[in-house]
Design an enzyme around this catalytic site. Structure first.
Site, short mmCIF file in Angstrom:
data_model
loop_
_atom_site.label_atom_id
_atom_site.label_comp_id
_atom_site.label_asym_id
_atom_site.label_seq_id
_atom_site.Cartn_x
_atom_site.Cartn_y
_atom_site.Cartn_z
N TYR A 1 -8.68 -2.87 9.97
CA TYR A 1 -8.31 -1.46 9.92
C TYR A 1 -9.12 -0.83 8.80
O TYR A 1 -9.07 -1.29 7.66
CB TYR A 1 -6.80 -1.25 9.65
CG TYR A 1 -6.55 0.23 9.55
CD1 TYR A 1 -6.37 1.00 10.69
CD2 TYR A 1 -6.63 0.89 8.31
CE1 TYR A 1 -6.24 2.36 10.62
CE2 TYR A 1 -6.50 2.26 8.23
CZ TYR A 1 -6.30 3.00 9.38
OH TYR A 1 -6.20 4.36 9.31
N ARG B 1 0.82 -1.22 0.00
CA ARG B 1 0.00 0.00 0.00
C ARG B 1 0.85 1.27 0.00
O ARG B 1 0.35 2.33 -0.28
CB ARG B 1 -0.89 0.02 1.24
CG ARG B 1 -1.99 -1.00 1.25
CD ARG B 1 -3.05 -0.64 2.26
NE ARG B 1 -2.54 -0.67 3.61
CZ ARG B 1 -2.63 -1.72 4.42
NH1 ARG B 1 -3.23 -2.80 4.01
NH2 ARG B 1 -2.15 -1.68 5.64
N ASP C 1 -10.08 3.01 7.04
CA ASP C 1 -10.01 4.47 7.04
C ASP C 1 -11.43 5.02 7.21
O ASP C 1 -12.42 4.30 7.00
CB ASP C 1 -9.39 4.96 5.73
CG ASP C 1 -7.87 5.02 5.81
OD1 ASP C 1 -7.34 5.24 6.92
OD2 ASP C 1 -7.21 4.86 4.76
N ARG D 1 7.51 7.18 -5.12
CA ARG D 1 7.24 8.08 -6.24
C ARG D 1 8.53 8.56 -6.88
O ARG D 1 9.46 8.95 -6.16
CB ARG D 1 6.45 9.30 -5.77
CG ARG D 1 5.13 8.93 -5.16
CD ARG D 1 4.14 10.08 -5.24
NE ARG D 1 2.92 9.72 -4.54
CZ ARG D 1 2.51 10.29 -3.42
NH1 ARG D 1 3.20 11.28 -2.88
NH2 ARG D 1 1.39 9.89 -2.85
N ARG E 1 -3.02 -3.83 18.66
CA ARG E 1 -2.00 -2.91 19.13
C ARG E 1 -2.72 -1.70 19.72
O ARG E 1 -3.78 -1.29 19.23
CB ARG E 1 -1.10 -2.43 17.98
CG ARG E 1 -0.38 -3.53 17.25
CD ARG E 1 0.71 -4.18 18.05
NE ARG E 1 1.85 -3.32 18.29
CZ ARG E 1 2.87 -3.66 19.08
NH1 ARG E 1 2.86 -4.82 19.72
NH2 ARG E 1 3.88 -2.84 19.24
N GLU F 1 4.24 9.26 20.18
CA GLU F 1 3.33 8.12 20.05
C GLU F 1 4.11 6.82 20.21
O GLU F 1 5.09 6.60 19.50
CB GLU F 1 2.71 8.20 18.65
CG GLU F 1 1.36 7.60 18.53
CD GLU F 1 0.74 7.95 17.18
OE1 GLU F 1 0.50 9.16 16.90
OE2 GLU F 1 0.50 7.03 16.40
N ARG G 1 6.37 8.31 16.24
CA ARG G 1 6.25 9.63 15.60
C ARG G 1 5.92 10.69 16.63
O ARG G 1 5.51 10.37 17.76
CB ARG G 1 5.20 9.63 14.49
CG ARG G 1 3.81 9.26 14.94
CD ARG G 1 2.83 9.29 13.77
NE ARG G 1 1.50 8.87 14.17
CZ ARG G 1 0.43 8.88 13.39
NH1 ARG G 1 0.53 9.30 12.15
NH2 ARG G 1 -0.74 8.48 13.85
P1 FAD Z 1 -14.79 3.79 16.35
O1 FAD Z 1 -14.43 5.15 15.92
O2 FAD Z 1 -13.80 3.02 17.13
O3 FAD Z 1 -16.15 3.87 17.18
C1 FAD Z 1 -16.63 2.78 17.94
C2 FAD Z 1 -17.25 3.33 19.22
O4 FAD Z 1 -17.92 2.27 19.89
C3 FAD Z 1 -16.24 3.90 20.20
O5 FAD Z 1 -16.54 5.26 20.46
C4 FAD Z 1 -16.41 3.04 21.46
O6 FAD Z 1 -16.33 3.80 22.65
C5 FAD Z 1 -17.82 2.49 21.28
N1 FAD Z 1 -18.02 1.20 21.96
C6 FAD Z 1 -17.31 0.06 21.78
N2 FAD Z 1 -17.83 -0.93 22.54
C7 FAD Z 1 -18.88 -0.41 23.21
C8 FAD Z 1 -19.83 -0.94 24.14
N3 FAD Z 1 -19.84 -2.23 24.49
N4 FAD Z 1 -20.78 -0.12 24.64
C9 FAD Z 1 -20.82 1.20 24.26
N5 FAD Z 1 -19.96 1.75 23.39
C10 FAD Z 1 -19.00 0.96 22.85
N6 FAD Z 1 -8.70 7.07 9.15
C11 FAD Z 1 -8.56 7.99 8.17
O7 FAD Z 1 -9.36 8.01 7.22
N7 FAD Z 1 -7.56 8.93 8.22
C12 FAD Z 1 -6.66 8.99 9.23
O8 FAD Z 1 -5.77 9.84 9.23
C13 FAD Z 1 -6.77 8.00 10.26
N8 FAD Z 1 -5.90 8.01 11.28
C14 FAD Z 1 -6.00 7.04 12.24
C15 FAD Z 1 -5.07 7.05 13.28
C16 FAD Z 1 -5.12 6.07 14.25
C17 FAD Z 1 -4.11 6.09 15.34
C18 FAD Z 1 -6.11 5.05 14.18
C19 FAD Z 1 -6.15 3.94 15.18
C20 FAD Z 1 -7.07 5.06 13.17
C21 FAD Z 1 -7.02 6.06 12.19
N9 FAD Z 1 -7.98 6.11 11.18
C22 FAD Z 1 -7.83 7.05 10.19
C23 FAD Z 1 -9.13 5.18 11.15
C24 FAD Z 1 -10.38 5.74 11.90
O9 FAD Z 1 -10.06 5.93 13.26
C25 FAD Z 1 -11.54 4.74 11.72
O10 FAD Z 1 -11.87 4.69 10.36
C26 FAD Z 1 -12.82 5.11 12.47
O11 FAD Z 1 -12.57 5.42 13.81
C27 FAD Z 1 -13.80 3.95 12.41
O12 FAD Z 1 -15.04 4.34 12.99
P2 FAD Z 1 -15.97 3.28 13.75
O13 FAD Z 1 -17.22 3.98 14.06
O14 FAD Z 1 -16.05 2.01 12.97
O15 FAD Z 1 -15.16 2.90 15.08
#
Ligand code: FAD
Length: 376
Positions: free
Chosen positions: A349, A171, A351, A175, A248, A301, A278
């Site tokens: 994972y 991925r 985005d 360039r 992780r 981090e 980073r």
């Molecule tokens: P989440 O955002 O994790 O939401 C799930 C929610 O469920 C959480 O708030 C949690 O508290 C809640 N939950 C879980 N279990 C329970 C329970 N039993 N009861 C009540 N609540 C609960 N994507 C990008 O496009 N660009 C980026 O630059 C980027 N940077 C990132 C950097 C990091 C360090 C990480 C880890 C991810 C990054 N991502 C990025 C990915 C992005 O974070 C995810 O795409 C996004 O958070 C997914 O959304 P979600 O709703 O599926 O999960």
């Protein structure tokens, strides 16, 4: 119908909004005290700088419908992610561009010369790379691999790159020009009021009631629903009956400083001897307001294996986890009145743009089933 949606991140917010717009009643739960999930942003009470609490998030997509969708709920400012990297005490630009190659090898090669040069560097005897290390040696040769990938990847995953799948590296672009935009998607930006304002706005609907600081386990003692959309960890829903899926997690060490600490938003530290991966300086994620702040806030981090009480960040998905995941998927398929969605619900994972497009797609599937009065 009444839906209980577990999680107020993008997966939960987008599905809640769609179902509410279709006339259903929605209870959204999140055990955290805010919406936005891992994309949560908040103004730092000490400096006023917008912080990305669980790590920096840059919105980028090639999917026009997703870009149009998010614009409905908040204003985005243009933002180009230009990452720097420190290796062996020197600073470079990432991803590997013609500038990185010329600086690293002390040359002034043209694109064609650099392409031929990197071809010579590549390890010719590896024809079908079986892991990350072989893929890197096959693509860029040992010098660039050692400088930019071996140490960083070992710190990020806690494993030598030879134990990781080749797909992780496929991925990353190399360039042969001076384009240092980390992402190659046509739409890229950051919401001016932060991601949490965006998810709050998606959830702002008379048929949606949001309960923050409330876990699904709490809800099961007082709530009733026709169907659950669960965006929390898949293994947790089933009370870890097949074991714990490996993640992780990240630790953040805060640095407060005057003025400008590193002059840019993200600097990666590639050497294994430096324990963090980073440093991010959050006011640079909002260049439209950065000059307003005399102070600055950065985070070092650190990546490590998540323990039972740690926030799950990156799914590990090696052979053991994949076998365990298969068992959870089989259990989920035979469990009624619940659907699993999002990065934790599907243990991948994702985005943000993929998260949103998958949530929108799930809504279409639910619409089809509801129209036919079929269970899902
Ligand atoms: P989440 O955002 O994790 O939401 C799930 C929610 O469920 C959480 O708030 C949690 O508290 C809640 N939950 C879980 N279990 C329970 C329970 N039993 N009861 C009540 N609540 C609960 N994507 C990008 O496009 N660009 C980026 O630059 C980027 N940077 C990132 C950097 C990091 C360090 C990480 C880890 C991810 C990054 N991502 C990025 C990915 C992005 O974070 C995810 O795409 C996004 O958070 C997914 O959304 P979600 O709703 O599926 O999960």
């Amino acid at each position: 119908m009444h839906f209980c949606i577990v999680g107020a991140g993008f997966s939960g917010a987008v599905t809640a909004r769609h179902l509410a717009d279709r006339g259903h009643d929605i209870t959204v739960l999140d055990e955290r005290p805010h919406s936005g999930g891992n994309c949560h942003t908040v103004r730092d009470p000490r400096t006023g700088i917008m912080l990305h609490q669980y790590g920096p998030h840059i919105f980028h997509t090639a999917q026009k419908h997703v870009w149009q969708y998010v614009q409905r709920f908040g204003r985005f400012a243009p933002y180009i992610n230009r990452v720097k990297a420190v290796s062996q005490g020197r600073l470079y630009t990432l991803p590997i561009t013609l500038l990185t190659i010329n600086q690293f090898f002390g040359r002034t090669m043209s694109p064609a010369e650099a392409r031929a040069f990197i071809r010579q560097q590549a390890v010719q005897t590896i024809t079908e790379p079986r892991n990350f290390e072989e893929q890197a040696l096959h693509m860029i040769g040992p010098a660039l691999y050692e400088a930019f990938f071996r140490g960083y990847t070992t710190k990020q995953w806690g494993l030598p790159p030879s134990a990781l799948p080749a797909s992780i590296l496929r991925r990353l672009p190399v360039r042969f020009n001076y384009d240092d935009n980390y992402f190659s998607h046509p739409y890229q930006g950051i919401p001016v009021d932060g991601y949490t304002a965006l998810t709050d706005s998606i959830l702002d609907h008379p048929r949606i009631s949001v309960h923050l600081g409330t876990s699904f386990e709490d809800f099961q003692t007082w709530g009733q629903t026709d169907h659950v959309l669960y965006t929390g960890p898949l293994d947790r829903y089933f009370r870890f009956c097949h074991g714990r899926l490996g993640y992780r997690t990240l630790d953040f060490e805060r640095i407060d400083a005057e003025g400008d600490h590193q002059g840019t938003a993200v600097i990666n530290y590639c050497d294994e001897a430096i324990p963090y991966t980073r440093i991010t300086e959050h006011k640079h994620f909002a260049p439209w307001e950065a000059s307003r702040f005399n102070r600055t806030v950065c985070f070092r981090e650190y990546s490590r294996l998540a323990g039972p009480d740690d926030a799950p960040y990156y799914p590990i998905r090696l052979a053991t986890e994949t076998a365990m995941l298969d068992r959870y998927i089989r259990t989920a398929m035979t469990t009624e009145k619940v659907s699993f969605l999002g990065r934790l619900g599907t243990y991948r994972y994702l985005d943000m743009d993929v998260t949103i497009s998958e949530a929108l797609r799930a809504c279409q599937i639910m619409d089809d089933h509801l129209a036919l009065k079929k269970p899902f």
